[in-house]
Motif scaffolding. Structure first.
Motif, mmCIF file in Angstrom:
data_model
loop_
_atom_site.group_PDB
_atom_site.id
_atom_site.type_symbol
_atom_site.label_atom_id
_atom_site.label_comp_id
_atom_site.label_asym_id
_atom_site.label_seq_id
_atom_site.Cartn_x
_atom_site.Cartn_y
_atom_site.Cartn_z
ATOM 1 N N LYS A 140 0.840 -1.209 0.000
ATOM 2 C CA LYS A 140 0.000 0.000 0.000
ATOM 3 C C LYS A 140 0.873 1.256 0.000
ATOM 4 N N ASP A 141 2.086 1.123 0.586
ATOM 5 C CA ASP A 141 2.972 2.290 0.677
ATOM 6 C C ASP A 141 3.609 2.639 -0.664
ATOM 7 N N ILE A 142 3.614 1.692 -1.608
ATOM 8 C CA ILE A 142 4.340 1.978 -2.864
ATOM 9 C C ILE A 142 3.474 1.845 -4.125
ATOM 10 N N VAL A 143 2.283 1.292 -3.973
ATOM 11 C CA VAL A 143 1.515 0.925 -5.164
ATOM 12 C C VAL A 143 1.234 2.125 -6.075
ATOM 13 N N ASP A 144 1.040 3.297 -5.487
ATOM 14 C CA ASP A 144 0.735 4.470 -6.309
ATOM 15 C C ASP A 144 1.999 5.168 -6.811
ATOM 16 N N LEU A 145 3.138 4.740 -6.293
ATOM 17 C CA LEU A 145 4.390 5.417 -6.656
ATOM 18 C C LEU A 145 5.135 4.703 -7.777
#
Ligand code: FAD
Length: 368
Positions: free
Chosen positions: A216-221
């Motif tokens: 969740k911490d990286i999925v949008d990045l």
């Protein structure tokens, strides 16, 4: 830009990463743990003994495809698992077989006599819907109480009458003296351990691995075209239909100053103690060492999600998530947690190989 972002580095994620990378796809595989191999992770502990961090994992399969596939990444050590149960002050084979009955009842019955004996004890249940029905229907109340009721209660914190038939249906009853826990065609352990096998699977230059990371911490990045999710499906959808229940286990490891602790890989304790079973790793791994490590398993409702709880109401909640998953474009769900199903390792490998074929077909269709 990655073609696939894969969440979870257990069998489900690693098989897909390996297959897709070989097709030329660029893969990022992410796991929140600090290691690869998911629940199959093994390593040498501080005493130099190879242990399985998440409890004993024994490989067995009837699928030649799965066995051949994994054989590209490991040599094998033949191993047939045998389990004894501590019942009435004796150690007897489980699954129940000819030896179990003769030892428990001090008898000397033949195979056909044991068949008659079990038939005389069995109480017909119709329909067979719960785990209690399965066992009582096959061997009657007395053996049910000795072998199944307490063990199931400890394992699931539910009476077998509250659990789907599938749980106890996994444990057969035999009238011969075959004392192997599994009867699959292929039974073996990766010669240098599971983690080493995963290392080879994931060694393709197209695969990048990111550990210690909640997706969740990286999925949008991280730009990616498609996502493969092998974590808990309810977590992916922020528990919008409620939390799917799981059983977990607390593992207590102990290294002993002796060559061997018990006569076989696993001993079950169906009616005594708070733990369900003790496993001694050296039986599984074949390691030679002057000391030995054992693990006690204490089932619990808190902790890592290990066992989806097979009950009708949970399946209904899962079906809601599944419908949502089917409507979510460019995201695939697979694995024990992604599909909320009590799968063994080989079944997860088969499921991921099938998903790989589906993905290939979809991309061929899209190209046409
Ligand atoms: P996992 O191995 O659980 O991998 C999923 C991964 O996803 C995990 O590493 C997790 O950290 C990661 N993840 C989850 N959420 C996130 C997130 N938000 N962000 C990033 N990463 C995330 N099978 C057998 O065939 N034989 C056995 O003897 C056997 N014994 C077992 C004993 C125990 C105690 C247990 C619990 C299971 C056993 N199994 C056995 C089953 C086996 O563990 C599973 O079939 C297999 O591990 C499933 O692989 P998977 O990839 O689906 O899931």
């Amino acid at each position: 830009m990655y073609d696939f972002l894969i969440i979870g580095c257990g069998f489900a994620g690693a098989v897909l990463a390996e297959r897709l990378a070989k097709q030329g796809k660029k893969i990022l595989i992410v796991d929140r743990r600090d290691h690869i191999a998911g629940n199959a992770y093994d390593y040498y502990n501080e005493d130099g003994i190879m242990i399985h961090k998440y409890g004993p994992h024994i490989f067995h399969t009837n699928s030649e495809e799965v066995f051949k596939y994994l054989s590209q990444f490991t040599e094998w050590r033949p191993y047939e698992h045998r389990v004894l149960a501590s019942v009435d002050g004796q150690l007897v084979p489980i699954p129940i077989n000819l030896t179990t009955i003769n030892k428990l009842y001090g008898s000397n019955l033949s195979s056909s006599e044991v068949k008659e004996f079990l038939a005389s004890k069995a109480e017909a249940r119709k329909p067979v819907t719960t785990s209690e029905d399965v066992v009582i229907n096959a061997v009657g109340k007395e053996l049910y109480e000795k072998f199944f009721r307490g063990y199931t209660k400890k394992q699931w914190d539910l009476d077998p009458s509250e659990l789907d038939a599938s749980v106890t249906a996994r444990v057969p009853t035999r009238t011969n003296s075959d004392d192997r826990y599994f009867t699959d065609t292929f039974q073996a352990m990766p010669k240098n351990g599971y983690t080493e096998m995963f290392r080879k699977m994931l060694s393709h230059p197209n695969i990048h691995i990111m550990l210690n990371t909640n997706y969740k911490d990286i999925v949008d990045l991280i730009p990616h075209t498609k996502l493969i999710f092998t974590g808990p499906i309810d977590h992916y959808f922020d528990f919008c239909f409620g939390k799917l229940p799981y059983r977990s286990i607390n593992f207590r490891f102990e290294t002993l100053d002796q060559h061997q602790h018990q006569v076989t890989g696993t001993i079950n304790y169906p009616t005594s103690n708070l733990y369900t079973r003790i496993t001694e790793f050296k039986h599984l791994t074949g390691q030679k060492h002057s000391r030995t490590t054992i693990v006690y398993e204490y089932p619990t409702s808190e902790g890592d999600p290990y066992y989806p709880i097979p009950r009708k109401e949970n399946q209904e909640v899962y079906n809601q998530y599944k419908k949502l998953a089917d409507e979510t474009p460019d995201v695939y769900f697979t694995g024990r947690l992604g599909t909320y199903k009590y799968y063994n390792m080989d079944q997860v490998v088969a499921q991921s190989l099938a998903l790989f074929r589906k993905i290939v077909k979809e991309s061929e269709n899209a190209d046409q």
